[in-house]
Write a protein that holds these residues in place. Sequence first.
Motif, short mmCIF file in Angstrom:
data_model
loop_
_atom_site.label_atom_id
_atom_site.label_comp_id
_atom_site.label_asym_id
_atom_site.label_seq_id
_atom_site.Cartn_x
_atom_site.Cartn_y
_atom_site.Cartn_z
N ALA A 1 64.07 21.77 9.78
CA ALA A 1 63.59 20.77 8.83
C ALA A 1 63.01 19.53 9.49
CB ALA A 1 64.71 20.37 7.88
N VAL B 1 61.01 31.72 10.07
CA VAL B 1 61.68 32.75 9.29
C VAL B 1 63.07 32.98 9.89
CG1 VAL B 1 61.59 35.16 8.56
CG2 VAL B 1 59.46 33.85 8.82
N ASP C 1 57.32 18.79 11.14
CA ASP C 1 56.48 18.26 10.05
C ASP C 1 56.13 19.34 9.05
OD1 ASP C 1 56.59 15.81 11.32
OD2 ASP C 1 54.55 15.93 12.14
N ASP C 2 55.90 20.56 9.52
CA ASP C 2 55.65 21.70 8.64
C ASP C 2 56.57 22.85 9.04
OD1 ASP C 2 54.77 23.68 6.96
OD2 ASP C 2 52.78 23.86 7.87
N PRO C 3 57.76 22.91 8.43
CA PRO C 3 58.71 23.96 8.80
C PRO C 3 58.44 25.30 8.13
CG PRO C 3 59.67 22.52 7.16
CD PRO C 3 58.32 21.94 7.50
N SER C 4 57.41 25.41 7.33
CA SER C 4 57.18 26.62 6.53
C SER C 4 56.91 27.87 7.36
CB SER C 4 56.03 26.40 5.55
OG SER C 4 54.82 26.18 6.24
N ARG C 5 56.53 27.71 8.58
CA ARG C 5 56.21 28.84 9.45
C ARG C 5 57.44 29.68 9.82
NH1 ARG C 5 53.47 28.51 15.45
NH2 ARG C 5 54.28 30.50 16.15
N LYS D 1 65.58 26.32 15.31
CA LYS D 1 64.52 27.02 16.04
C LYS D 1 64.84 26.90 17.51
CE LYS D 1 60.73 28.84 17.46
NZ LYS D 1 60.96 30.23 17.79
N ARG E 1 62.18 20.56 -10.07
CA ARG E 1 61.23 19.92 -9.15
C ARG E 1 61.47 18.41 -9.13
NH1 ARG E 1 56.98 22.71 -7.31
NH2 ARG E 1 55.72 20.81 -7.28
N ASP F 1 57.84 32.75 15.32
CA ASP F 1 58.33 32.24 14.04
C ASP F 1 59.84 32.37 13.88
OD1 ASP F 1 55.65 31.90 13.49
OD2 ASP F 1 55.49 33.71 12.29
#
Length: 147
Positions: free
Chosen positions: A94, A103, A97-101, A45, A127, A23
Amino acid sequence: MADRMEGGCACGRVRYVAEVDNDDAYLCHCRMCQRATGSVSIAFKGIRKDAVTWAQAPDLYTSSPIARRPYCRECGTSLGFEFPDSETMDLTVASFDDPSRFVPRHHFGAESLHRAWLNTEGLKEIRTEEHKTLVERWVKATGSAPV
């Protein structure tokens, strides 16, 4: 064991699959990255080049005598950074597709760091769906609200 993660540019022309085994990510604040992205920093990353498969190869911009940057010539999305002679590269967080992983683990290029942009805790948060005019434009153009 690595996880298969997909990503790409804003318009979808350039796509990739990356085998990600951790991560860890970082923020680069160097002036080259600031100029290349038009931002105060960029989240990267680090990954082995052989862990990335491009469905559509990115365009490459030689950003200095020692480095180049993959991007999409159609939409302008910045996709990463690499030294051509290295086995590793950086993908922009960014562009996944899912960058939330990911840190952030450290800052790089700290000599050009803009501290006012690091801790934005307490700033008003708006928002997308709260911006009535923007939502109306999206609905008029596409038939649905932005996601």
